[in-house]
Design an enzyme around this catalytic site. Structure first.
Site, PDB file in Angstrom:
ATOM      1  N   HIS A 194      46.812  24.993  48.140  1.00 53.60           N
ATOM      2  CA  HIS A 194      46.820  25.905  49.282  1.00 53.60           C
ATOM      3  C   HIS A 194      48.211  26.074  49.872  1.00 53.60           C
ATOM      4  CE1 HIS A 194      42.233  25.747  50.177  1.00 53.60           C
ATOM      5  NE2 HIS A 194      42.553  26.741  49.392  1.00 53.60           N
TER       6      HIS A 194
ATOM      7  N   GLU B 181      35.199  34.260  25.231  1.00 51.90           N
ATOM      8  CA  GLU B 181      36.098  33.122  25.436  1.00 51.90           C
ATOM      9  C   GLU B 181      35.925  32.040  24.378  1.00 51.90           C
ATOM     10  OE1 GLU B 181      35.120  31.461  29.330  1.00 51.90           O
ATOM     11  OE2 GLU B 181      33.121  32.323  29.157  1.00 51.90           O
TER      12      GLU B 181
ATOM     13  N   ASP C 210      40.265  30.244  28.418  1.00 52.18           N
ATOM     14  CA  ASP C 210      39.479  29.379  27.540  1.00 52.18           C
ATOM     15  C   ASP C 210      39.618  29.776  26.076  1.00 52.18           C
ATOM     16  OD1 ASP C 210      38.483  27.441  29.192  1.00 52.18           O
ATOM     17  OD2 ASP C 210      36.662  28.521  29.703  1.00 52.18           O
TER      18      ASP C 210
ATOM     19  N   CYS D  40      40.126  39.329  31.596  1.00 48.49           N
ATOM     20  CA  CYS D  40      40.173  38.721  32.924  1.00 48.49           C
ATOM     21  C   CYS D  40      40.890  37.373  32.932  1.00 48.49           C
ATOM     22  CB  CYS D  40      38.766  38.574  33.492  1.00 48.49           C
ATOM     23  SG  CYS D  40      37.632  37.628  32.441  1.00 48.49           S
TER      24      CYS D  40
END
Length: 576
Positions: A190, A434, A458, A505
């Protein structure tokens, strides 16, 4: 001296070093008498309340600055103050073990943080920092210590620290702190996300001892784009990075001119540039960043952020709001839950596995637990009445898995029809490619699915048999490897031969060396982080697909990722 770390927030900064010394947490365990327990739990409640006020102030400032994703981080921190495992368990410890609140809370929070740190998923591992951030604030209140270690930072400096908590980073003043570098952390932490949002360069994961490498007052350069720290640079380096700073400023202004432009190549080929998201607020930010839709909605966060399986209504509202945020006509591909394996969800009681990436996860869990799966499918179908939703099944390896999943979807459609509930009956349904087996059998799948979306993160690790979490295997985890490119080419060719569209993606979709190749291979949809969309659109506008077809065919014949990258740099002049 040169230090190498992880590029967490791109950009360049030149400034004076300020080193924050690591402050060890000193928690003394004290035994209490029974008569002291009420007072101690009251003291703990007061510290929780004071921490809540602090976090609400930070959250309010971020909302006022229209920094919704960063504000959401502190919404999660506030939720931790309501967490039974963290707060209620600590109070139980005070009474059961008759110990002081500081020790009870520190021990409980560390147990949870250590458990999360042990996960393989880098995004989840970084959440341990959030727990420790909240824990530090509460304990500081119990000990009467200020939670703001950066209050004394003045002037334009570059901050060095062992680590920075999200709340430390959120309160940095970019007019004073022009960059930072930390020993710990990863790109998905973060603190890194907030650094990118406030627009300052940052490097994390340097390792070693920064206190021994850099001293207060030294001149340093932070290259957040390449993960480099240059200590006491020579005149040539100073001149070079001053020029890079100026170019960066000009680039940022240039990319903004593409905000409301179509995604079209120089020779008129239109593609879609869409975003990967994990929440409704991500969808709102993607729309602001110029995304033409959502190529991947990671629905697993709805499961991971809840104490039990999310209800149909909870999921329906999330999908509906995301569709409304991106626009009712814009496409939004919703991936069904990709949970299990390294993504531990305690209430699901999933089995422990030696190799979770090859284990019981994603569609395999959904087919094993059809009622859970059908609840999600009902929510997606109901939301499809409010936007251009598409459904994508992850981790498909075999045709029978696809057919089982599609059969359950048809069951749900029938139930909704009987109940008179509106949905889009012709909603597109596809699979995520994937697993190499699915890529090899793409011609078979293409006859039955509506679309493919290639998940390169992946696909690369499965093709190269290299764990993408293992830094020693980084040289194998490269999506530009010809073996991976040949699988991608096979998938796109099979889809187009059957009149189907193909998206991507994985992280590869937003990489500048990959975009020319993917355009040449005929990829229809590129899904990436929202911040990568405008640079990708600007590059796309300079490329000719006809010319990139030649580049793509040439790199398929090469033998290594290094050769591919070198070829692209030499033959795609637009990258320069």
């Amino acid at each position: 001296m040169l230090l190498q770390g992880i590029a967490a927030s791109p950009g360049y900064a030149i400034g004076v070093a300020k080193v924050l010394s690591a402050k060890a947490v000193h928690i003394v365990k004290r035994q209490l008498a029974d008569s002291q327990l009420d007072e101690e739990t009251g003291r703990f409640d007061a510290a929780i309340a004071a921490t809540r006020v602090e976090l609400e102030v930070i959250h309010g400032k971020l909302v006022a600055q229209q920094k919704e994703p960063e504000a959401e981080i502190f919404e999660a921190h506030l939720m931790l103050l309501e967490d039974e495992e963290l707060v209620d368990r600590s109070k139980e410890r005070v009474r059961e073990e008759r110990i002081n609140a500081e020790y009870a809370f520190f021990t409980t929070s560390e147990e949870i943080a250590e458990m999360i740190s042990a996960l393989d998923d880098p995004y989840l591992k970084e959440r341990a920092a959030d727990i420790r951030d909240v824990s530090r604030r509460v304990i500081n209140h119990l000990q009467g210590i200020s939670s703001e270690p950066l209050n004394d930072v003045t002037g334009k400096i570059i901050l060095f620290a062992e680590d920075l908590t999200p709340s430390d980073t959120a309160q940095l003043d970019p007019s004073k702190v022009v960059a930072f570098a930390t020993q710990a952390g990863g790109r998905t932490s973060h603190s890194a996300i907030i650094a990118r949002s406030i627009g300052i360069p940052a490097i994390v994961g340097i390792g070693g001892s920064l206190e021994n490498a850099v001293k207060d007052g030294q001149t340093v350069i932070i290259d957040g784009t390449n993960g480099k720290v240059i200590i006491e640079p020579d005149e040539a380096s100073l001149a070079r990075y001053s020029q890079l700073q100026q170019e960066q400023h000009e680039h940022a202004q240039y990319y903004q001119t593409y905000l409301n432009q179509p995604s079209v190549s120089r020779d008129g080929v239109q593609v879609e540039l869409v975003a990967n998201i994990g929440s409704v607020k991500d969808a709102e930010q993607a729309a602001k960043a110029g995304a033409e839709g959502i190529g991947l909605f990671r629905t697993e966060f709805l499961y991971m952020d809840a104490p039990e399986l999310p209800s149909e209504e909870t999921q329906f509202e999330a999908y509906r709001k995301a569709a409304e945020a991106i626009g009712s006509k814009s496409p939004i591909v919703i991936r069904t839950s990709d949970i299990g394996g390294d993504k531990e969800i305690p209430y699901m009681k999933l089995p422990k596995e030696d190799n979770p990436f090859l284990g019981f996860r994603a569609i395999r869990i959904c087919l094993d637990r059809p009622e859970m799966f059908k609840t999600q499918l009902r929510a997606i179908l109901r939301a499809s009445a409010f936007g251009n939703l598409k459904i994508m099944f992850p981790m498909i390896a075999a045709l029978n898995e696809w057919r089982q999943a599609k059969s359950l979807l048809e069951e749900v459609k029938g139930e909704l029809r009987e109940a008179g509930i509106s949905f889009n009956p012709s909603i597109e349904v596809g699979i995520m490619i994937e697993i190499p087996a699915a890529a090899i059998l793409a011609d078979k799948f293409a006859k039955e699915v509506d679309f493919f979306s290639i998940g390169t993160n992946d696909l690369v690790q499965y093709t190269m048999a290299a764990d993408r979490m293992n830094p020693k295997l980084g040289y194998l985890n490269d999506p530009l490897h010809p073996a991976v490119l040949q699988l991608i080419e096979r998938v796109i060719s099979a889809a187009h031969a059957n009149g189907k569209w193909v998206g991507m993606c994985g992280e590869m979709a937003g990489q500048k060396h990959a975009l020319p190749i993917l355009l040449g291979l005929g990829l229809d949809e590129f899904s990436m982080s929202a911040s990568a969309i405008l640079p990708a659109r600007a590059l796309l506008a300079k490329l000719s697909q006809q010319e990139m077809k030649q580049v793509a065919q040439a790199v398929l014949e090469l033998g290594s990722a290094e050769e591919v990258k070198a070829y692209v740099e030499e033959h795609v002049q637009e990258l320069k």
